[in-house]
Scaffold this motif. Sequence first.
Motif, PDB file in Angstrom:
ATOM      1  N   ASN A   1       0.855  -1.181   0.000  1.00 22.31           N
ATOM      2  CA  ASN A   1       0.000   0.000   0.000  1.00 22.31           C
ATOM      3  C   ASN A   1       0.894   1.237   0.000  1.00 22.31           C
ATOM      4  O   ASN A   1       1.117   1.869   1.035  1.00 22.31           O
ATOM      5  CB  ASN A   1      -0.921  -0.013   1.226  1.00 22.31           C
ATOM      6  CG  ASN A   1      -2.015   1.032   1.158  1.00 22.31           C
ATOM      7  OD1 ASN A   1      -2.072   1.840   0.235  1.00 22.31           O
ATOM      8  ND2 ASN A   1      -2.893   1.031   2.152  1.00 22.31           N
TER       9      ASN A   1
ATOM     10  N   SER B   1      -8.605   2.488   0.970  1.00 22.90           N
ATOM     11  CA  SER B   1      -9.279   1.725  -0.072  1.00 22.90           C
ATOM     12  C   SER B   1      -8.443   1.774  -1.342  1.00 22.90           C
ATOM     13  O   SER B   1      -7.632   2.676  -1.542  1.00 22.90           O
ATOM     14  CB  SER B   1     -10.678   2.280  -0.328  1.00 22.90           C
ATOM     15  OG  SER B   1     -10.612   3.629  -0.766  1.00 22.90           O
ATOM     16  N   ASN B   2      -8.649   0.798  -2.211  1.00 22.00           N
ATOM     17  CA  ASN B   2      -7.933   0.698  -3.487  1.00 22.00           C
ATOM     18  C   ASN B   2      -6.421   0.856  -3.310  1.00 22.00           C
ATOM     19  O   ASN B   2      -5.786   1.747  -3.887  1.00 22.00           O
ATOM     20  CB  ASN B   2      -8.441   1.750  -4.478  1.00 22.00           C
ATOM     21  CG  ASN B   2      -9.924   1.615  -4.761  1.00 22.00           C
ATOM     22  OD1 ASN B   2     -10.432   0.498  -4.894  1.00 22.00           O
ATOM     23  ND2 ASN B   2     -10.614   2.738  -4.823  1.00 22.00           N
TER      24      ASN B   2
ATOM     25  N   ILE C   1      -2.442   0.532  -3.669  1.00 17.55           N
ATOM     26  CA  ILE C   1      -1.549   0.367  -4.816  1.00 17.55           C
ATOM     27  C   ILE C   1      -0.271  -0.304  -4.328  1.00 17.55           C
ATOM     28  O   ILE C   1       0.404   0.203  -3.433  1.00 17.55           O
ATOM     29  CB  ILE C   1      -1.221   1.719  -5.454  1.00 17.55           C
ATOM     30  CG1 ILE C   1      -2.489   2.378  -5.996  1.00 17.55           C
ATOM     31  CG2 ILE C   1      -0.191   1.551  -6.566  1.00 17.55           C
ATOM     32  CD1 ILE C   1      -2.271   3.772  -6.530  1.00 17.55           C
TER      33      ILE C   1
END
Length: 489
Positions: free
Chosen positions: A141, A147-148, A150
Motif C-alpha cells: 500500500n 481503499s484501493n 496500490i
Amino acid sequence: MRIRCRTLEFGVMAFLGVLAFVHADSTLSQWEVDQPIDRSYEMQSPEEFLTGSAEPGLSERAIPMIPPAEAGDFSLPMFQLSKIQDMQAMYPERDRPLAGTAPFRPVTTDIAPIGLHPRVYRKGLLEFYPWFGLAQSWESNVNLTSSNPISDFYITPRAGAEMQLGTPDSPYNEFLDTIAALNARYEAWADLFFNHPNFSAFNQQVNLSGRIGRTSAIWRPYFSYSDITGSNLLIAELVNRTRRLRTGAGMTGQYQFTGQLGMNESFDFFQLQHPDPAYINYVMGKTRQELTWKVADQIKVTAWGEYRYTDPNEGFSGSELMYGVGFYGRPDPRIYSELRIGYDSMAMQGSVPGRRDMSGLRFNGYTSFDMSPRLRFAFIYDRDYVFTEQGVNNNYVSTLLQLKAESYLGGGWYVTPYFGGSLQQFETSGASAIQLRPELEIAYALPSAYYPNDSKVFVKAGYMSYAYIQGAGAPVENLRFSMGFNCKF
C-alpha cells in the motif's frame, strides 16, 4: 644540634609544601572535576601512568574517558540499532535531546545515542567519510490509503558523505585540541518505482552541528534541512505519501557552575512546508531552560521549563508553557535512562466549536539496557502535542512507545526486531486512533574499522496498521519487504 636543626628545617619545608598542595587542591576543586590536573602536583614515579596503558591506541595527549570494549563477543559489537523509525531526524522540533547522554559533558567525552557505540574517527583536523547503498523494496500500500491500495516494487540508490572539521567529541581521537568544531552530513537517495513512476521521488537531507567551548561552557549550534517524499514513519500526519520540506536551526548551551550544579538552555526554530496545497504548513519557535544537580556519581536530576509557539498557515496558532522535573544517568553500568516529565499548559487562539482542552501530562526519554554482550534493548517513550497537516484545527496529542532490540549472533550476523505503538487523541473531532508497527531486520555486518554494522547486507520486513478506536475513519494497512546493502568508508 646540627642534625636537630636540619630535621626542624625539613619539617618546616614539608609543612609549607602541604599547605601549598591544599591551597592548589582547593583552587582546582572550584572547576569542573573533569579538568586535567597539573602534572607538577604529581609525585615522581619510576612507573609513569600513560594513557596507552589505560587504553591501547591512545597517545599521551589523549584523555581516556570511556573503558574499552571487551574482547571476544565484541569482535563485531552491537554498535547500532537499525533506524527504521528515525523520528528525531524527521521532526527535529520535537524535544531534541542534548548532545551526549547527560545534561552536561566535557568536550573530550562522547557516549553515543541509543544503540550506538562511540564512533572512532580518523585522526586529522579535516576528514571525509563517504557512503553509498542500494535497496530493493516492495510495498502492498504505497500511498497508505484505506481503499484501493496500490502495490509496487521500487529500487532505492543512495549516496552521501560526512565531514569532520576540527576535533570530534570522541576520546578515541588523540588530538583533543580545538575549541571549535563542525560536523556536516549530506545524503541523497531516490525511490524509483517500476509500475507507477509517478510515485518516484528524489530525497535529500543535510545536517550541520558545531561546538564552541570546553568543560564549563559549551555552545552547540545546529542546522538541518530535508526534502523527503514518503509516508512510512510512525507518525499520524505522515499517512499519505507527499513531499515535505523541513528546516530546523537552533543553539544549545551547556554550563557547569560547580561539580554538582549545571544549567542547559536551548533555542530552536522549525518550519514545515508542503508543495501540495492540500496540506497545512507551519512554523514553530521554542526555548527551554533547565537546571541540573548531580545527586550521584552517574545520576543527575533536572528541573526544566519550556515555552513553545506554533503558527500554522491554516487554522489558529497556539502557545504552550511546559514545566517539570526529570533525571539522567546510569543506575547500573548496563543501563542508561533519561526522563523528562511535566505539565503542558496550552493557550490556543480563536474560538473553535467542540474544541477540547489538550493541556496535560507530557513526557519524553529513553532507556537502554545491555542485557549481555550480545543483546541490547532500548525503550523509547514520548507524549507531545502535534499540529496536524490535514484537518484545520484538528490537532492531537500523540503518545508514542517504541521497543528496539539488537541481538548479535556472532560471525557478523545481527537480528534487530522492533515494535512501535502510537495513540493519537484529536482535539476537535474527538476521535482516537492507534497505530501499530512491528518490523524485523536481519543483517550481515561487513568489516569496518570506523562504522561497524553500518556497512552491511540486510533484509527487512515490516507491517503497519492504523485504525480508529473512537470516531469515524477507515483502517489503513501496509506490508513492506526490503533487501539491500550499505557501505561506508
